[in-house]
Design a protein around this motif. Sequence first.
Motif, PDB file in Angstrom:
ATOM      1  N   VAL A 179     -11.900 -42.917 -31.829  1.00 34.05           N
ATOM      2  CA  VAL A 179     -11.712 -43.355 -33.204  1.00 34.05           C
ATOM      3  C   VAL A 179     -10.812 -44.575 -33.244  1.00 34.05           C
ATOM      4  O   VAL A 179      -9.783 -44.629 -32.569  1.00 34.05           O
ATOM      5  CB  VAL A 179     -11.104 -42.220 -34.044  1.00 34.05           C
ATOM      6  CG1 VAL A 179     -10.747 -42.700 -35.430  1.00 34.05           C
ATOM      7  CG2 VAL A 179     -12.081 -41.071 -34.113  1.00 34.05           C
ATOM      8  N   LEU A 180     -11.240 -45.536 -34.002  1.00 33.93           N
ATOM      9  CA  LEU A 180     -10.406 -46.694 -34.293  1.00 33.93           C
ATOM     10  C   LEU A 180      -9.613 -46.278 -35.509  1.00 33.93           C
ATOM     11  O   LEU A 180     -10.119 -46.271 -36.611  1.00 33.93           O
ATOM     12  CB  LEU A 180     -11.318 -47.881 -34.603  1.00 33.93           C
ATOM     13  CG  LEU A 180     -10.730 -49.260 -34.694  1.00 33.93           C
ATOM     14  CD1 LEU A 180     -10.122 -49.646 -33.368  1.00 33.93           C
ATOM     15  CD2 LEU A 180     -11.817 -50.242 -35.066  1.00 33.93           C
ATOM     16  N   GLY A 181      -8.375 -45.865 -35.280  1.00 32.39           N
ATOM     17  CA  GLY A 181      -7.599 -45.154 -36.289  1.00 32.39           C
ATOM     18  C   GLY A 181      -7.653 -45.829 -37.637  1.00 32.39           C
ATOM     19  O   GLY A 181      -7.926 -47.012 -37.713  1.00 32.39           O
ATOM     20  N   PRO A 182      -7.385 -45.046 -38.678  1.00 32.16           N
ATOM     21  CA  PRO A 182      -7.406 -45.646 -40.000  1.00 32.16           C
ATOM     22  C   PRO A 182      -6.467 -46.846 -40.009  1.00 32.16           C
ATOM     23  O   PRO A 182      -5.341 -46.761 -39.537  1.00 32.16           O
ATOM     24  CB  PRO A 182      -6.867 -44.537 -40.897  1.00 32.16           C
ATOM     25  CG  PRO A 182      -7.011 -43.289 -40.117  1.00 32.16           C
ATOM     26  CD  PRO A 182      -6.970 -43.665 -38.675  1.00 32.16           C
ATOM     27  N   LEU A 183      -6.953 -47.913 -40.506  1.00 31.87           N
ATOM     28  CA  LEU A 183      -6.132 -49.110 -40.581  1.00 31.87           C
ATOM     29  C   LEU A 183      -5.114 -48.895 -41.684  1.00 31.87           C
ATOM     30  O   LEU A 183      -5.476 -48.626 -42.815  1.00 31.87           O
ATOM     31  CB  LEU A 183      -7.016 -50.312 -40.897  1.00 31.87           C
ATOM     32  CG  LEU A 183      -6.283 -51.624 -41.073  1.00 31.87           C
ATOM     33  CD1 LEU A 183      -5.618 -52.017 -39.774  1.00 31.87           C
ATOM     34  CD2 LEU A 183      -7.247 -52.687 -41.520  1.00 31.87           C
ATOM     35  N   PRO A 184      -3.845 -48.972 -41.366  1.00 30.67           N
ATOM     36  CA  PRO A 184      -2.866 -48.737 -42.407  1.00 30.67           C
ATOM     37  C   PRO A 184      -2.956 -49.797 -43.493  1.00 30.67           C
ATOM     38  O   PRO A 184      -3.295 -50.939 -43.236  1.00 30.67           O
ATOM     39  CB  PRO A 184      -1.535 -48.819 -41.666  1.00 30.67           C
ATOM     40  CG  PRO A 184      -1.827 -49.545 -40.412  1.00 30.67           C
ATOM     41  CD  PRO A 184      -3.259 -49.297 -40.080  1.00 30.67           C
ATOM     42  N   SER A 185      -2.649 -49.374 -44.718  1.00 29.89           N
ATOM     43  CA  SER A 185      -2.565 -50.392 -45.764  1.00 29.89           C
ATOM     44  C   SER A 185      -1.379 -51.286 -45.437  1.00 29.89           C
ATOM     45  O   SER A 185      -1.300 -52.408 -45.857  1.00 29.89           O
ATOM     46  CB  SER A 185      -2.407 -49.743 -47.128  1.00 29.89           C
ATOM     47  OG  SER A 185      -1.198 -49.030 -47.169  1.00 29.89           O
ATOM     48  N   VAL A 186      -0.433 -50.725 -44.676  1.00 26.08           N
ATOM     49  CA  VAL A 186       0.597 -51.545 -44.083  1.00 26.08           C
ATOM     50  C   VAL A 186      -0.029 -52.120 -42.825  1.00 26.08           C
ATOM     51  O   VAL A 186      -0.152 -51.413 -41.849  1.00 26.08           O
ATOM     52  CB  VAL A 186       1.771 -50.681 -43.606  1.00 26.08           C
ATOM     53  CG1 VAL A 186       3.019 -51.486 -43.539  1.00 26.08           C
ATOM     54  CG2 VAL A 186       1.893 -49.444 -44.409  1.00 26.08           C
ATOM     55  N   ALA A 187      -0.432 -53.312 -42.825  1.00 28.32           N
ATOM     56  CA  ALA A 187      -1.065 -53.858 -41.640  1.00 28.32           C
ATOM     57  C   ALA A 187       0.001 -54.148 -40.608  1.00 28.32           C
ATOM     58  O   ALA A 187       0.825 -53.323 -40.305  1.00 28.32           O
ATOM     59  CB  ALA A 187      -1.862 -55.097 -41.977  1.00 28.32           C
ATOM     60  N   LEU A 216     -16.137 -40.007 -37.651  1.00 29.42           N
ATOM     61  CA  LEU A 216     -16.020 -41.181 -38.518  1.00 29.42           C
ATOM     62  C   LEU A 216     -15.674 -40.771 -39.942  1.00 29.42           C
ATOM     63  O   LEU A 216     -14.794 -41.342 -40.565  1.00 29.42           O
ATOM     64  CB  LEU A 216     -17.333 -41.977 -38.509  1.00 29.42           C
ATOM     65  CG  LEU A 216     -17.329 -43.259 -39.336  1.00 29.42           C
ATOM     66  CD1 LEU A 216     -16.323 -44.259 -38.791  1.00 29.42           C
ATOM     67  CD2 LEU A 216     -18.722 -43.893 -39.375  1.00 29.42           C
ATOM     68  N   PRO A 256     -11.098 -36.878 -37.703  1.00 30.54           N
ATOM     69  CA  PRO A 256     -11.133 -37.939 -36.692  1.00 30.54           C
ATOM     70  C   PRO A 256     -10.723 -37.449 -35.315  1.00 30.54           C
ATOM     71  O   PRO A 256     -11.007 -38.115 -34.318  1.00 30.54           O
ATOM     72  CB  PRO A 256     -10.143 -38.983 -37.217  1.00 30.54           C
ATOM     73  CG  PRO A 256      -9.278 -38.258 -38.186  1.00 30.54           C
ATOM     74  CD  PRO A 256     -10.053 -37.091 -38.707  1.00 30.54           C
TER      75      PRO A 256
END
Lengths: 760, 294
Positions: free
Chosen positions: A748-756, A282, A286
Amino acid sequence: MEQQYPLPLAPDVSDAFDEMAAEGRLRPHWMPVFEAIVAQPPRRIADRLARGRRHLTELGIGARPDDDDSGWALDPMPLVLTDAEWHGVAAIVTGRMRALDALLRDLYGPMERVADGTVPAEAVFADPRFLRPLRDATGTPGRQITLYAADLQRGPDGAWRVVADHTEAPVGLGEALLTRRVLARGFPDLYAVGAIVQLAPLIADWADALAGAGDRPILLSPGRYSATYLDQAVLAHRLGLDLLEPDDLTIRDGRLWVKRLGGLTPATTVLRRVFSDFADPLELRPDSLLGIPGLAAAARSGRVRLVNALGSSLGESPALARALPLPGGGAGGAPSLAPVWTPDGLAARPVTLRAFAIAVDEAIRVLPGGIAWTPGDAGERQVKDVWVLEADSATDDDMPRARPAPEAVKDAGPDRAPDVAPPPPVGLAALPSRVADALFWAGRYGERIDLSGRLARHALSRLAMPPYAPHDLADAAAARVMLGGAGAIEPEDSRGPIEGTAARTALLGLLTGAIGRTLASLDGLIPATSEQVSGDAGRALVDLAGARRQELREARGEIDAALDALDAMLDGWARAAALLQDGVAGNRGAAFLALGRAIERTIGLSRALAAILDPRLGRSPRSAGVAFDAILVLADAPLADRRAVLATDDAVGAALALVLGDEARPRGLAAQGPALRRGLAALAAGLDRPTPRPELEAVLGCIAAAARIAATGGPGLRRHLGDTADAAERLSDALTRAYFTQLPRARVLGPLPSVAAAGP
Amino acid sequence: MIRYRIRHATRYAYGQPVELAHHLLHLLPRDTPRQRVVAAALPCTPAADWRDESLDHFGNRVARLSVQRPHDSFAVTLEATVEVRPDPDPSPQGPAWEAVAATLARPAAADAVRASELRHPSPLVPALPALAALARRGLPAGRPVSEAALALARHIHATFAFDPEATDVATPLADVVTRHRGVCQDFSHVMIGALRAAGLAARYVSGYVRPRGADGAAILRGADMSHAWVAVWTGGGWVDLDPTNDCRVGADHVTLSWGRDFSDVSPLRGVLLGGGEHTLDVAVAVEAVDEPSA
């Protein structure tokens, strides 16, 4: 680099410090060792080394099939240091540990030393070992380094210098304890000669301190394939720690818990051998499969005390060491020479010493010993024990024995374990779920190789020597069909002519195919079971998954060799199973082993027989009336049974009735019902949770129906056998859900991109 | 002050029940010299069984939420009210950027030491020859940092195409530099990499931008989404620049967090046990309320 030590002593040919000799004379404290070793014939030394090594297998911990412990080259010649010499080492190690711990407390806290320039900013900020998520930006963390090791070499001037610091997860303490034990066992007289300071008191005190936190302390291991697993296992054993893997642990409510059969139990003290950056997917890497999600936050909050703290590898940075005034620094010159035993006499080789310091509560104490090594002939390390001789004077206050008041609570933060902790579970409830799972699967895999091994042996023995009688060919074909049904060979390989090369290749391929793979899976379970099974049973498993598997590999091209290897493997499992039956206590999960065996037997038998009853088989073995031998193999029936079966009108029908209906035959289907019932009853008695009763009843019903139909020769037997296997699979799944996988593996729930979904 | 109301809703729907989920959120705005957080909350559904908030290494607010019973979906929403100073930062005529780079190479004062952390390569912004070349082309010699960096932002804006289809969060920076296209995260990483190649300290800022500029006309890219831009150390403080919109950061931007790159401030990270496939819905609304009339 190498100097011989024939008597008289060799002239000094290098400027390196000589541990054993000074100015051409033996240093007095080496005399007893020198005499004890040199006085004995080389042959005797070799025998005693072998005897000491036996201790490894007796412990059961060194017994790993892929563990070529001949690579663990032990030198009977210790490195002997006087009390005064050791004093110098201990001062260096203590001083460095204290300084590095203080440094890490600052860097993972206020970072004053970076701000004031004491430490070059770049040495922290550009180092990937500085793990930002572990920093407490608002306070100062507690102890970072509890176990420290330093590698030291002695220079020509006789002074020790540190060549490497180990602050992350120091390796070798277990090896040091083991080396001492093995050599003391092999050379009891040698170990009686001098007043050697014992290692055990410090280890015992540390074990007490670790246990003082209340919960059972644990050693977090990356698993048995870790290169230092032996070291970890010995350490866990000597410190009384549960040897656990990441999958045994979970974070809930911001705290660490162990997944046990009886439910979750809290853990607050962890000796960590998983590297920091892998420890929490976390907050850290990751992609780590060895992590415990949420561990970093639990550690930072003080609810878990990690030995050593996450992020401690930063203390191994040479750039930081250069920036600090640390004792034992500076360039050293050629390392000192120590005597090494060889069959041709003593040799002098450059030696490196690894010394350990432990913070027991808050007092730093140095292990009076450690390990040392010299380069061997083939570049391998030759490991030696390190003796510290007792001081002549009775008072030795260099290493305080008295333990100050425990301060661990202070480190652990304000809200650690609740004041009224539930009592730790005992017996079956305390067993880690992963261990129960391993015992269950050891039972399943063992019976799987047993069934396919016996069928393969049967088929191959019929094909061993032409010309083939029609009965032999039909029998071999029947065994092959059953192997296909049991999933050991591909269905398309279980049909077609039995005499040809293809058939032979498919059957011989089993040795490295399904059987070899199953043995490899069994091998993977051994470490998890090793704590719970008797030494003999453990060794039998190791032998089966190691040496017997190797024989199968080597035999695969040739029928006679394959038959020998299969014989040996089947004997190996029979022996392991018998020893396991007696060698796993009920409160250690014996029921899981028994359930695994009974379920696998149910599935294997049912699927194999269902395959042979397939009406699509062009020449039905049943109508041919000749395949009963292969069927009797399933129940391991003796010759007397064969005669009885032959005496009937319908030999195949009689064989089926025998395999399916006779409760007195342990390998037969009917015997599996009572076995399953006993296993679940044992779980119900030992654990306070519901057992999968409906799934059990379904299997029992199917088994009874199959026996009934087999006895009467009624229709639908094949379908019933299929149902039996399916029901047994469902029971296996239900057991898995109920007892083993309290939690599946994390992802892992991958990092959410700032580009959604779309956009910047 | 301009008062913004921000609503950033994220919802995961899972194909199979999730048994246990740990979420790590860099989703609470921080106070900065330019902004004041009036209120911020992170309600979630299902409610968290355990929750914790702390400050990270960079002083950002980090929230941790754990859901410890089976659930099929998880929704978390930032509801925040933030006041932002309307005037842009004054443009300090500080020392030339080359001098600032020299200071950072051997930092002495505490603020320079701290800033020097941001001149090193970081997980998503490695040192690349192409970034050094970009710095040589984009940074005019001898100019103060804020002015030179704005020129660099302009250069990037002119030579990189904004293209949401070109990259995703896993696209390495080397590919972005080769293809000359990407989104705000890529623009920011490119600019950070170029500034660091020149020896300057640059950080990644995550936040929001209002849909309309203060002049009421320009539609800024990155509205209705999470946004990202760059801050550069001038020798006396930090100046924020938005290479995606080729502008200085002023009244239109609201800051959430900052770090070395996206990996330090990813708004949501999570580890799930179970769950199967998942779908994701994100909605961002940035609304100016109580704005002084232009």
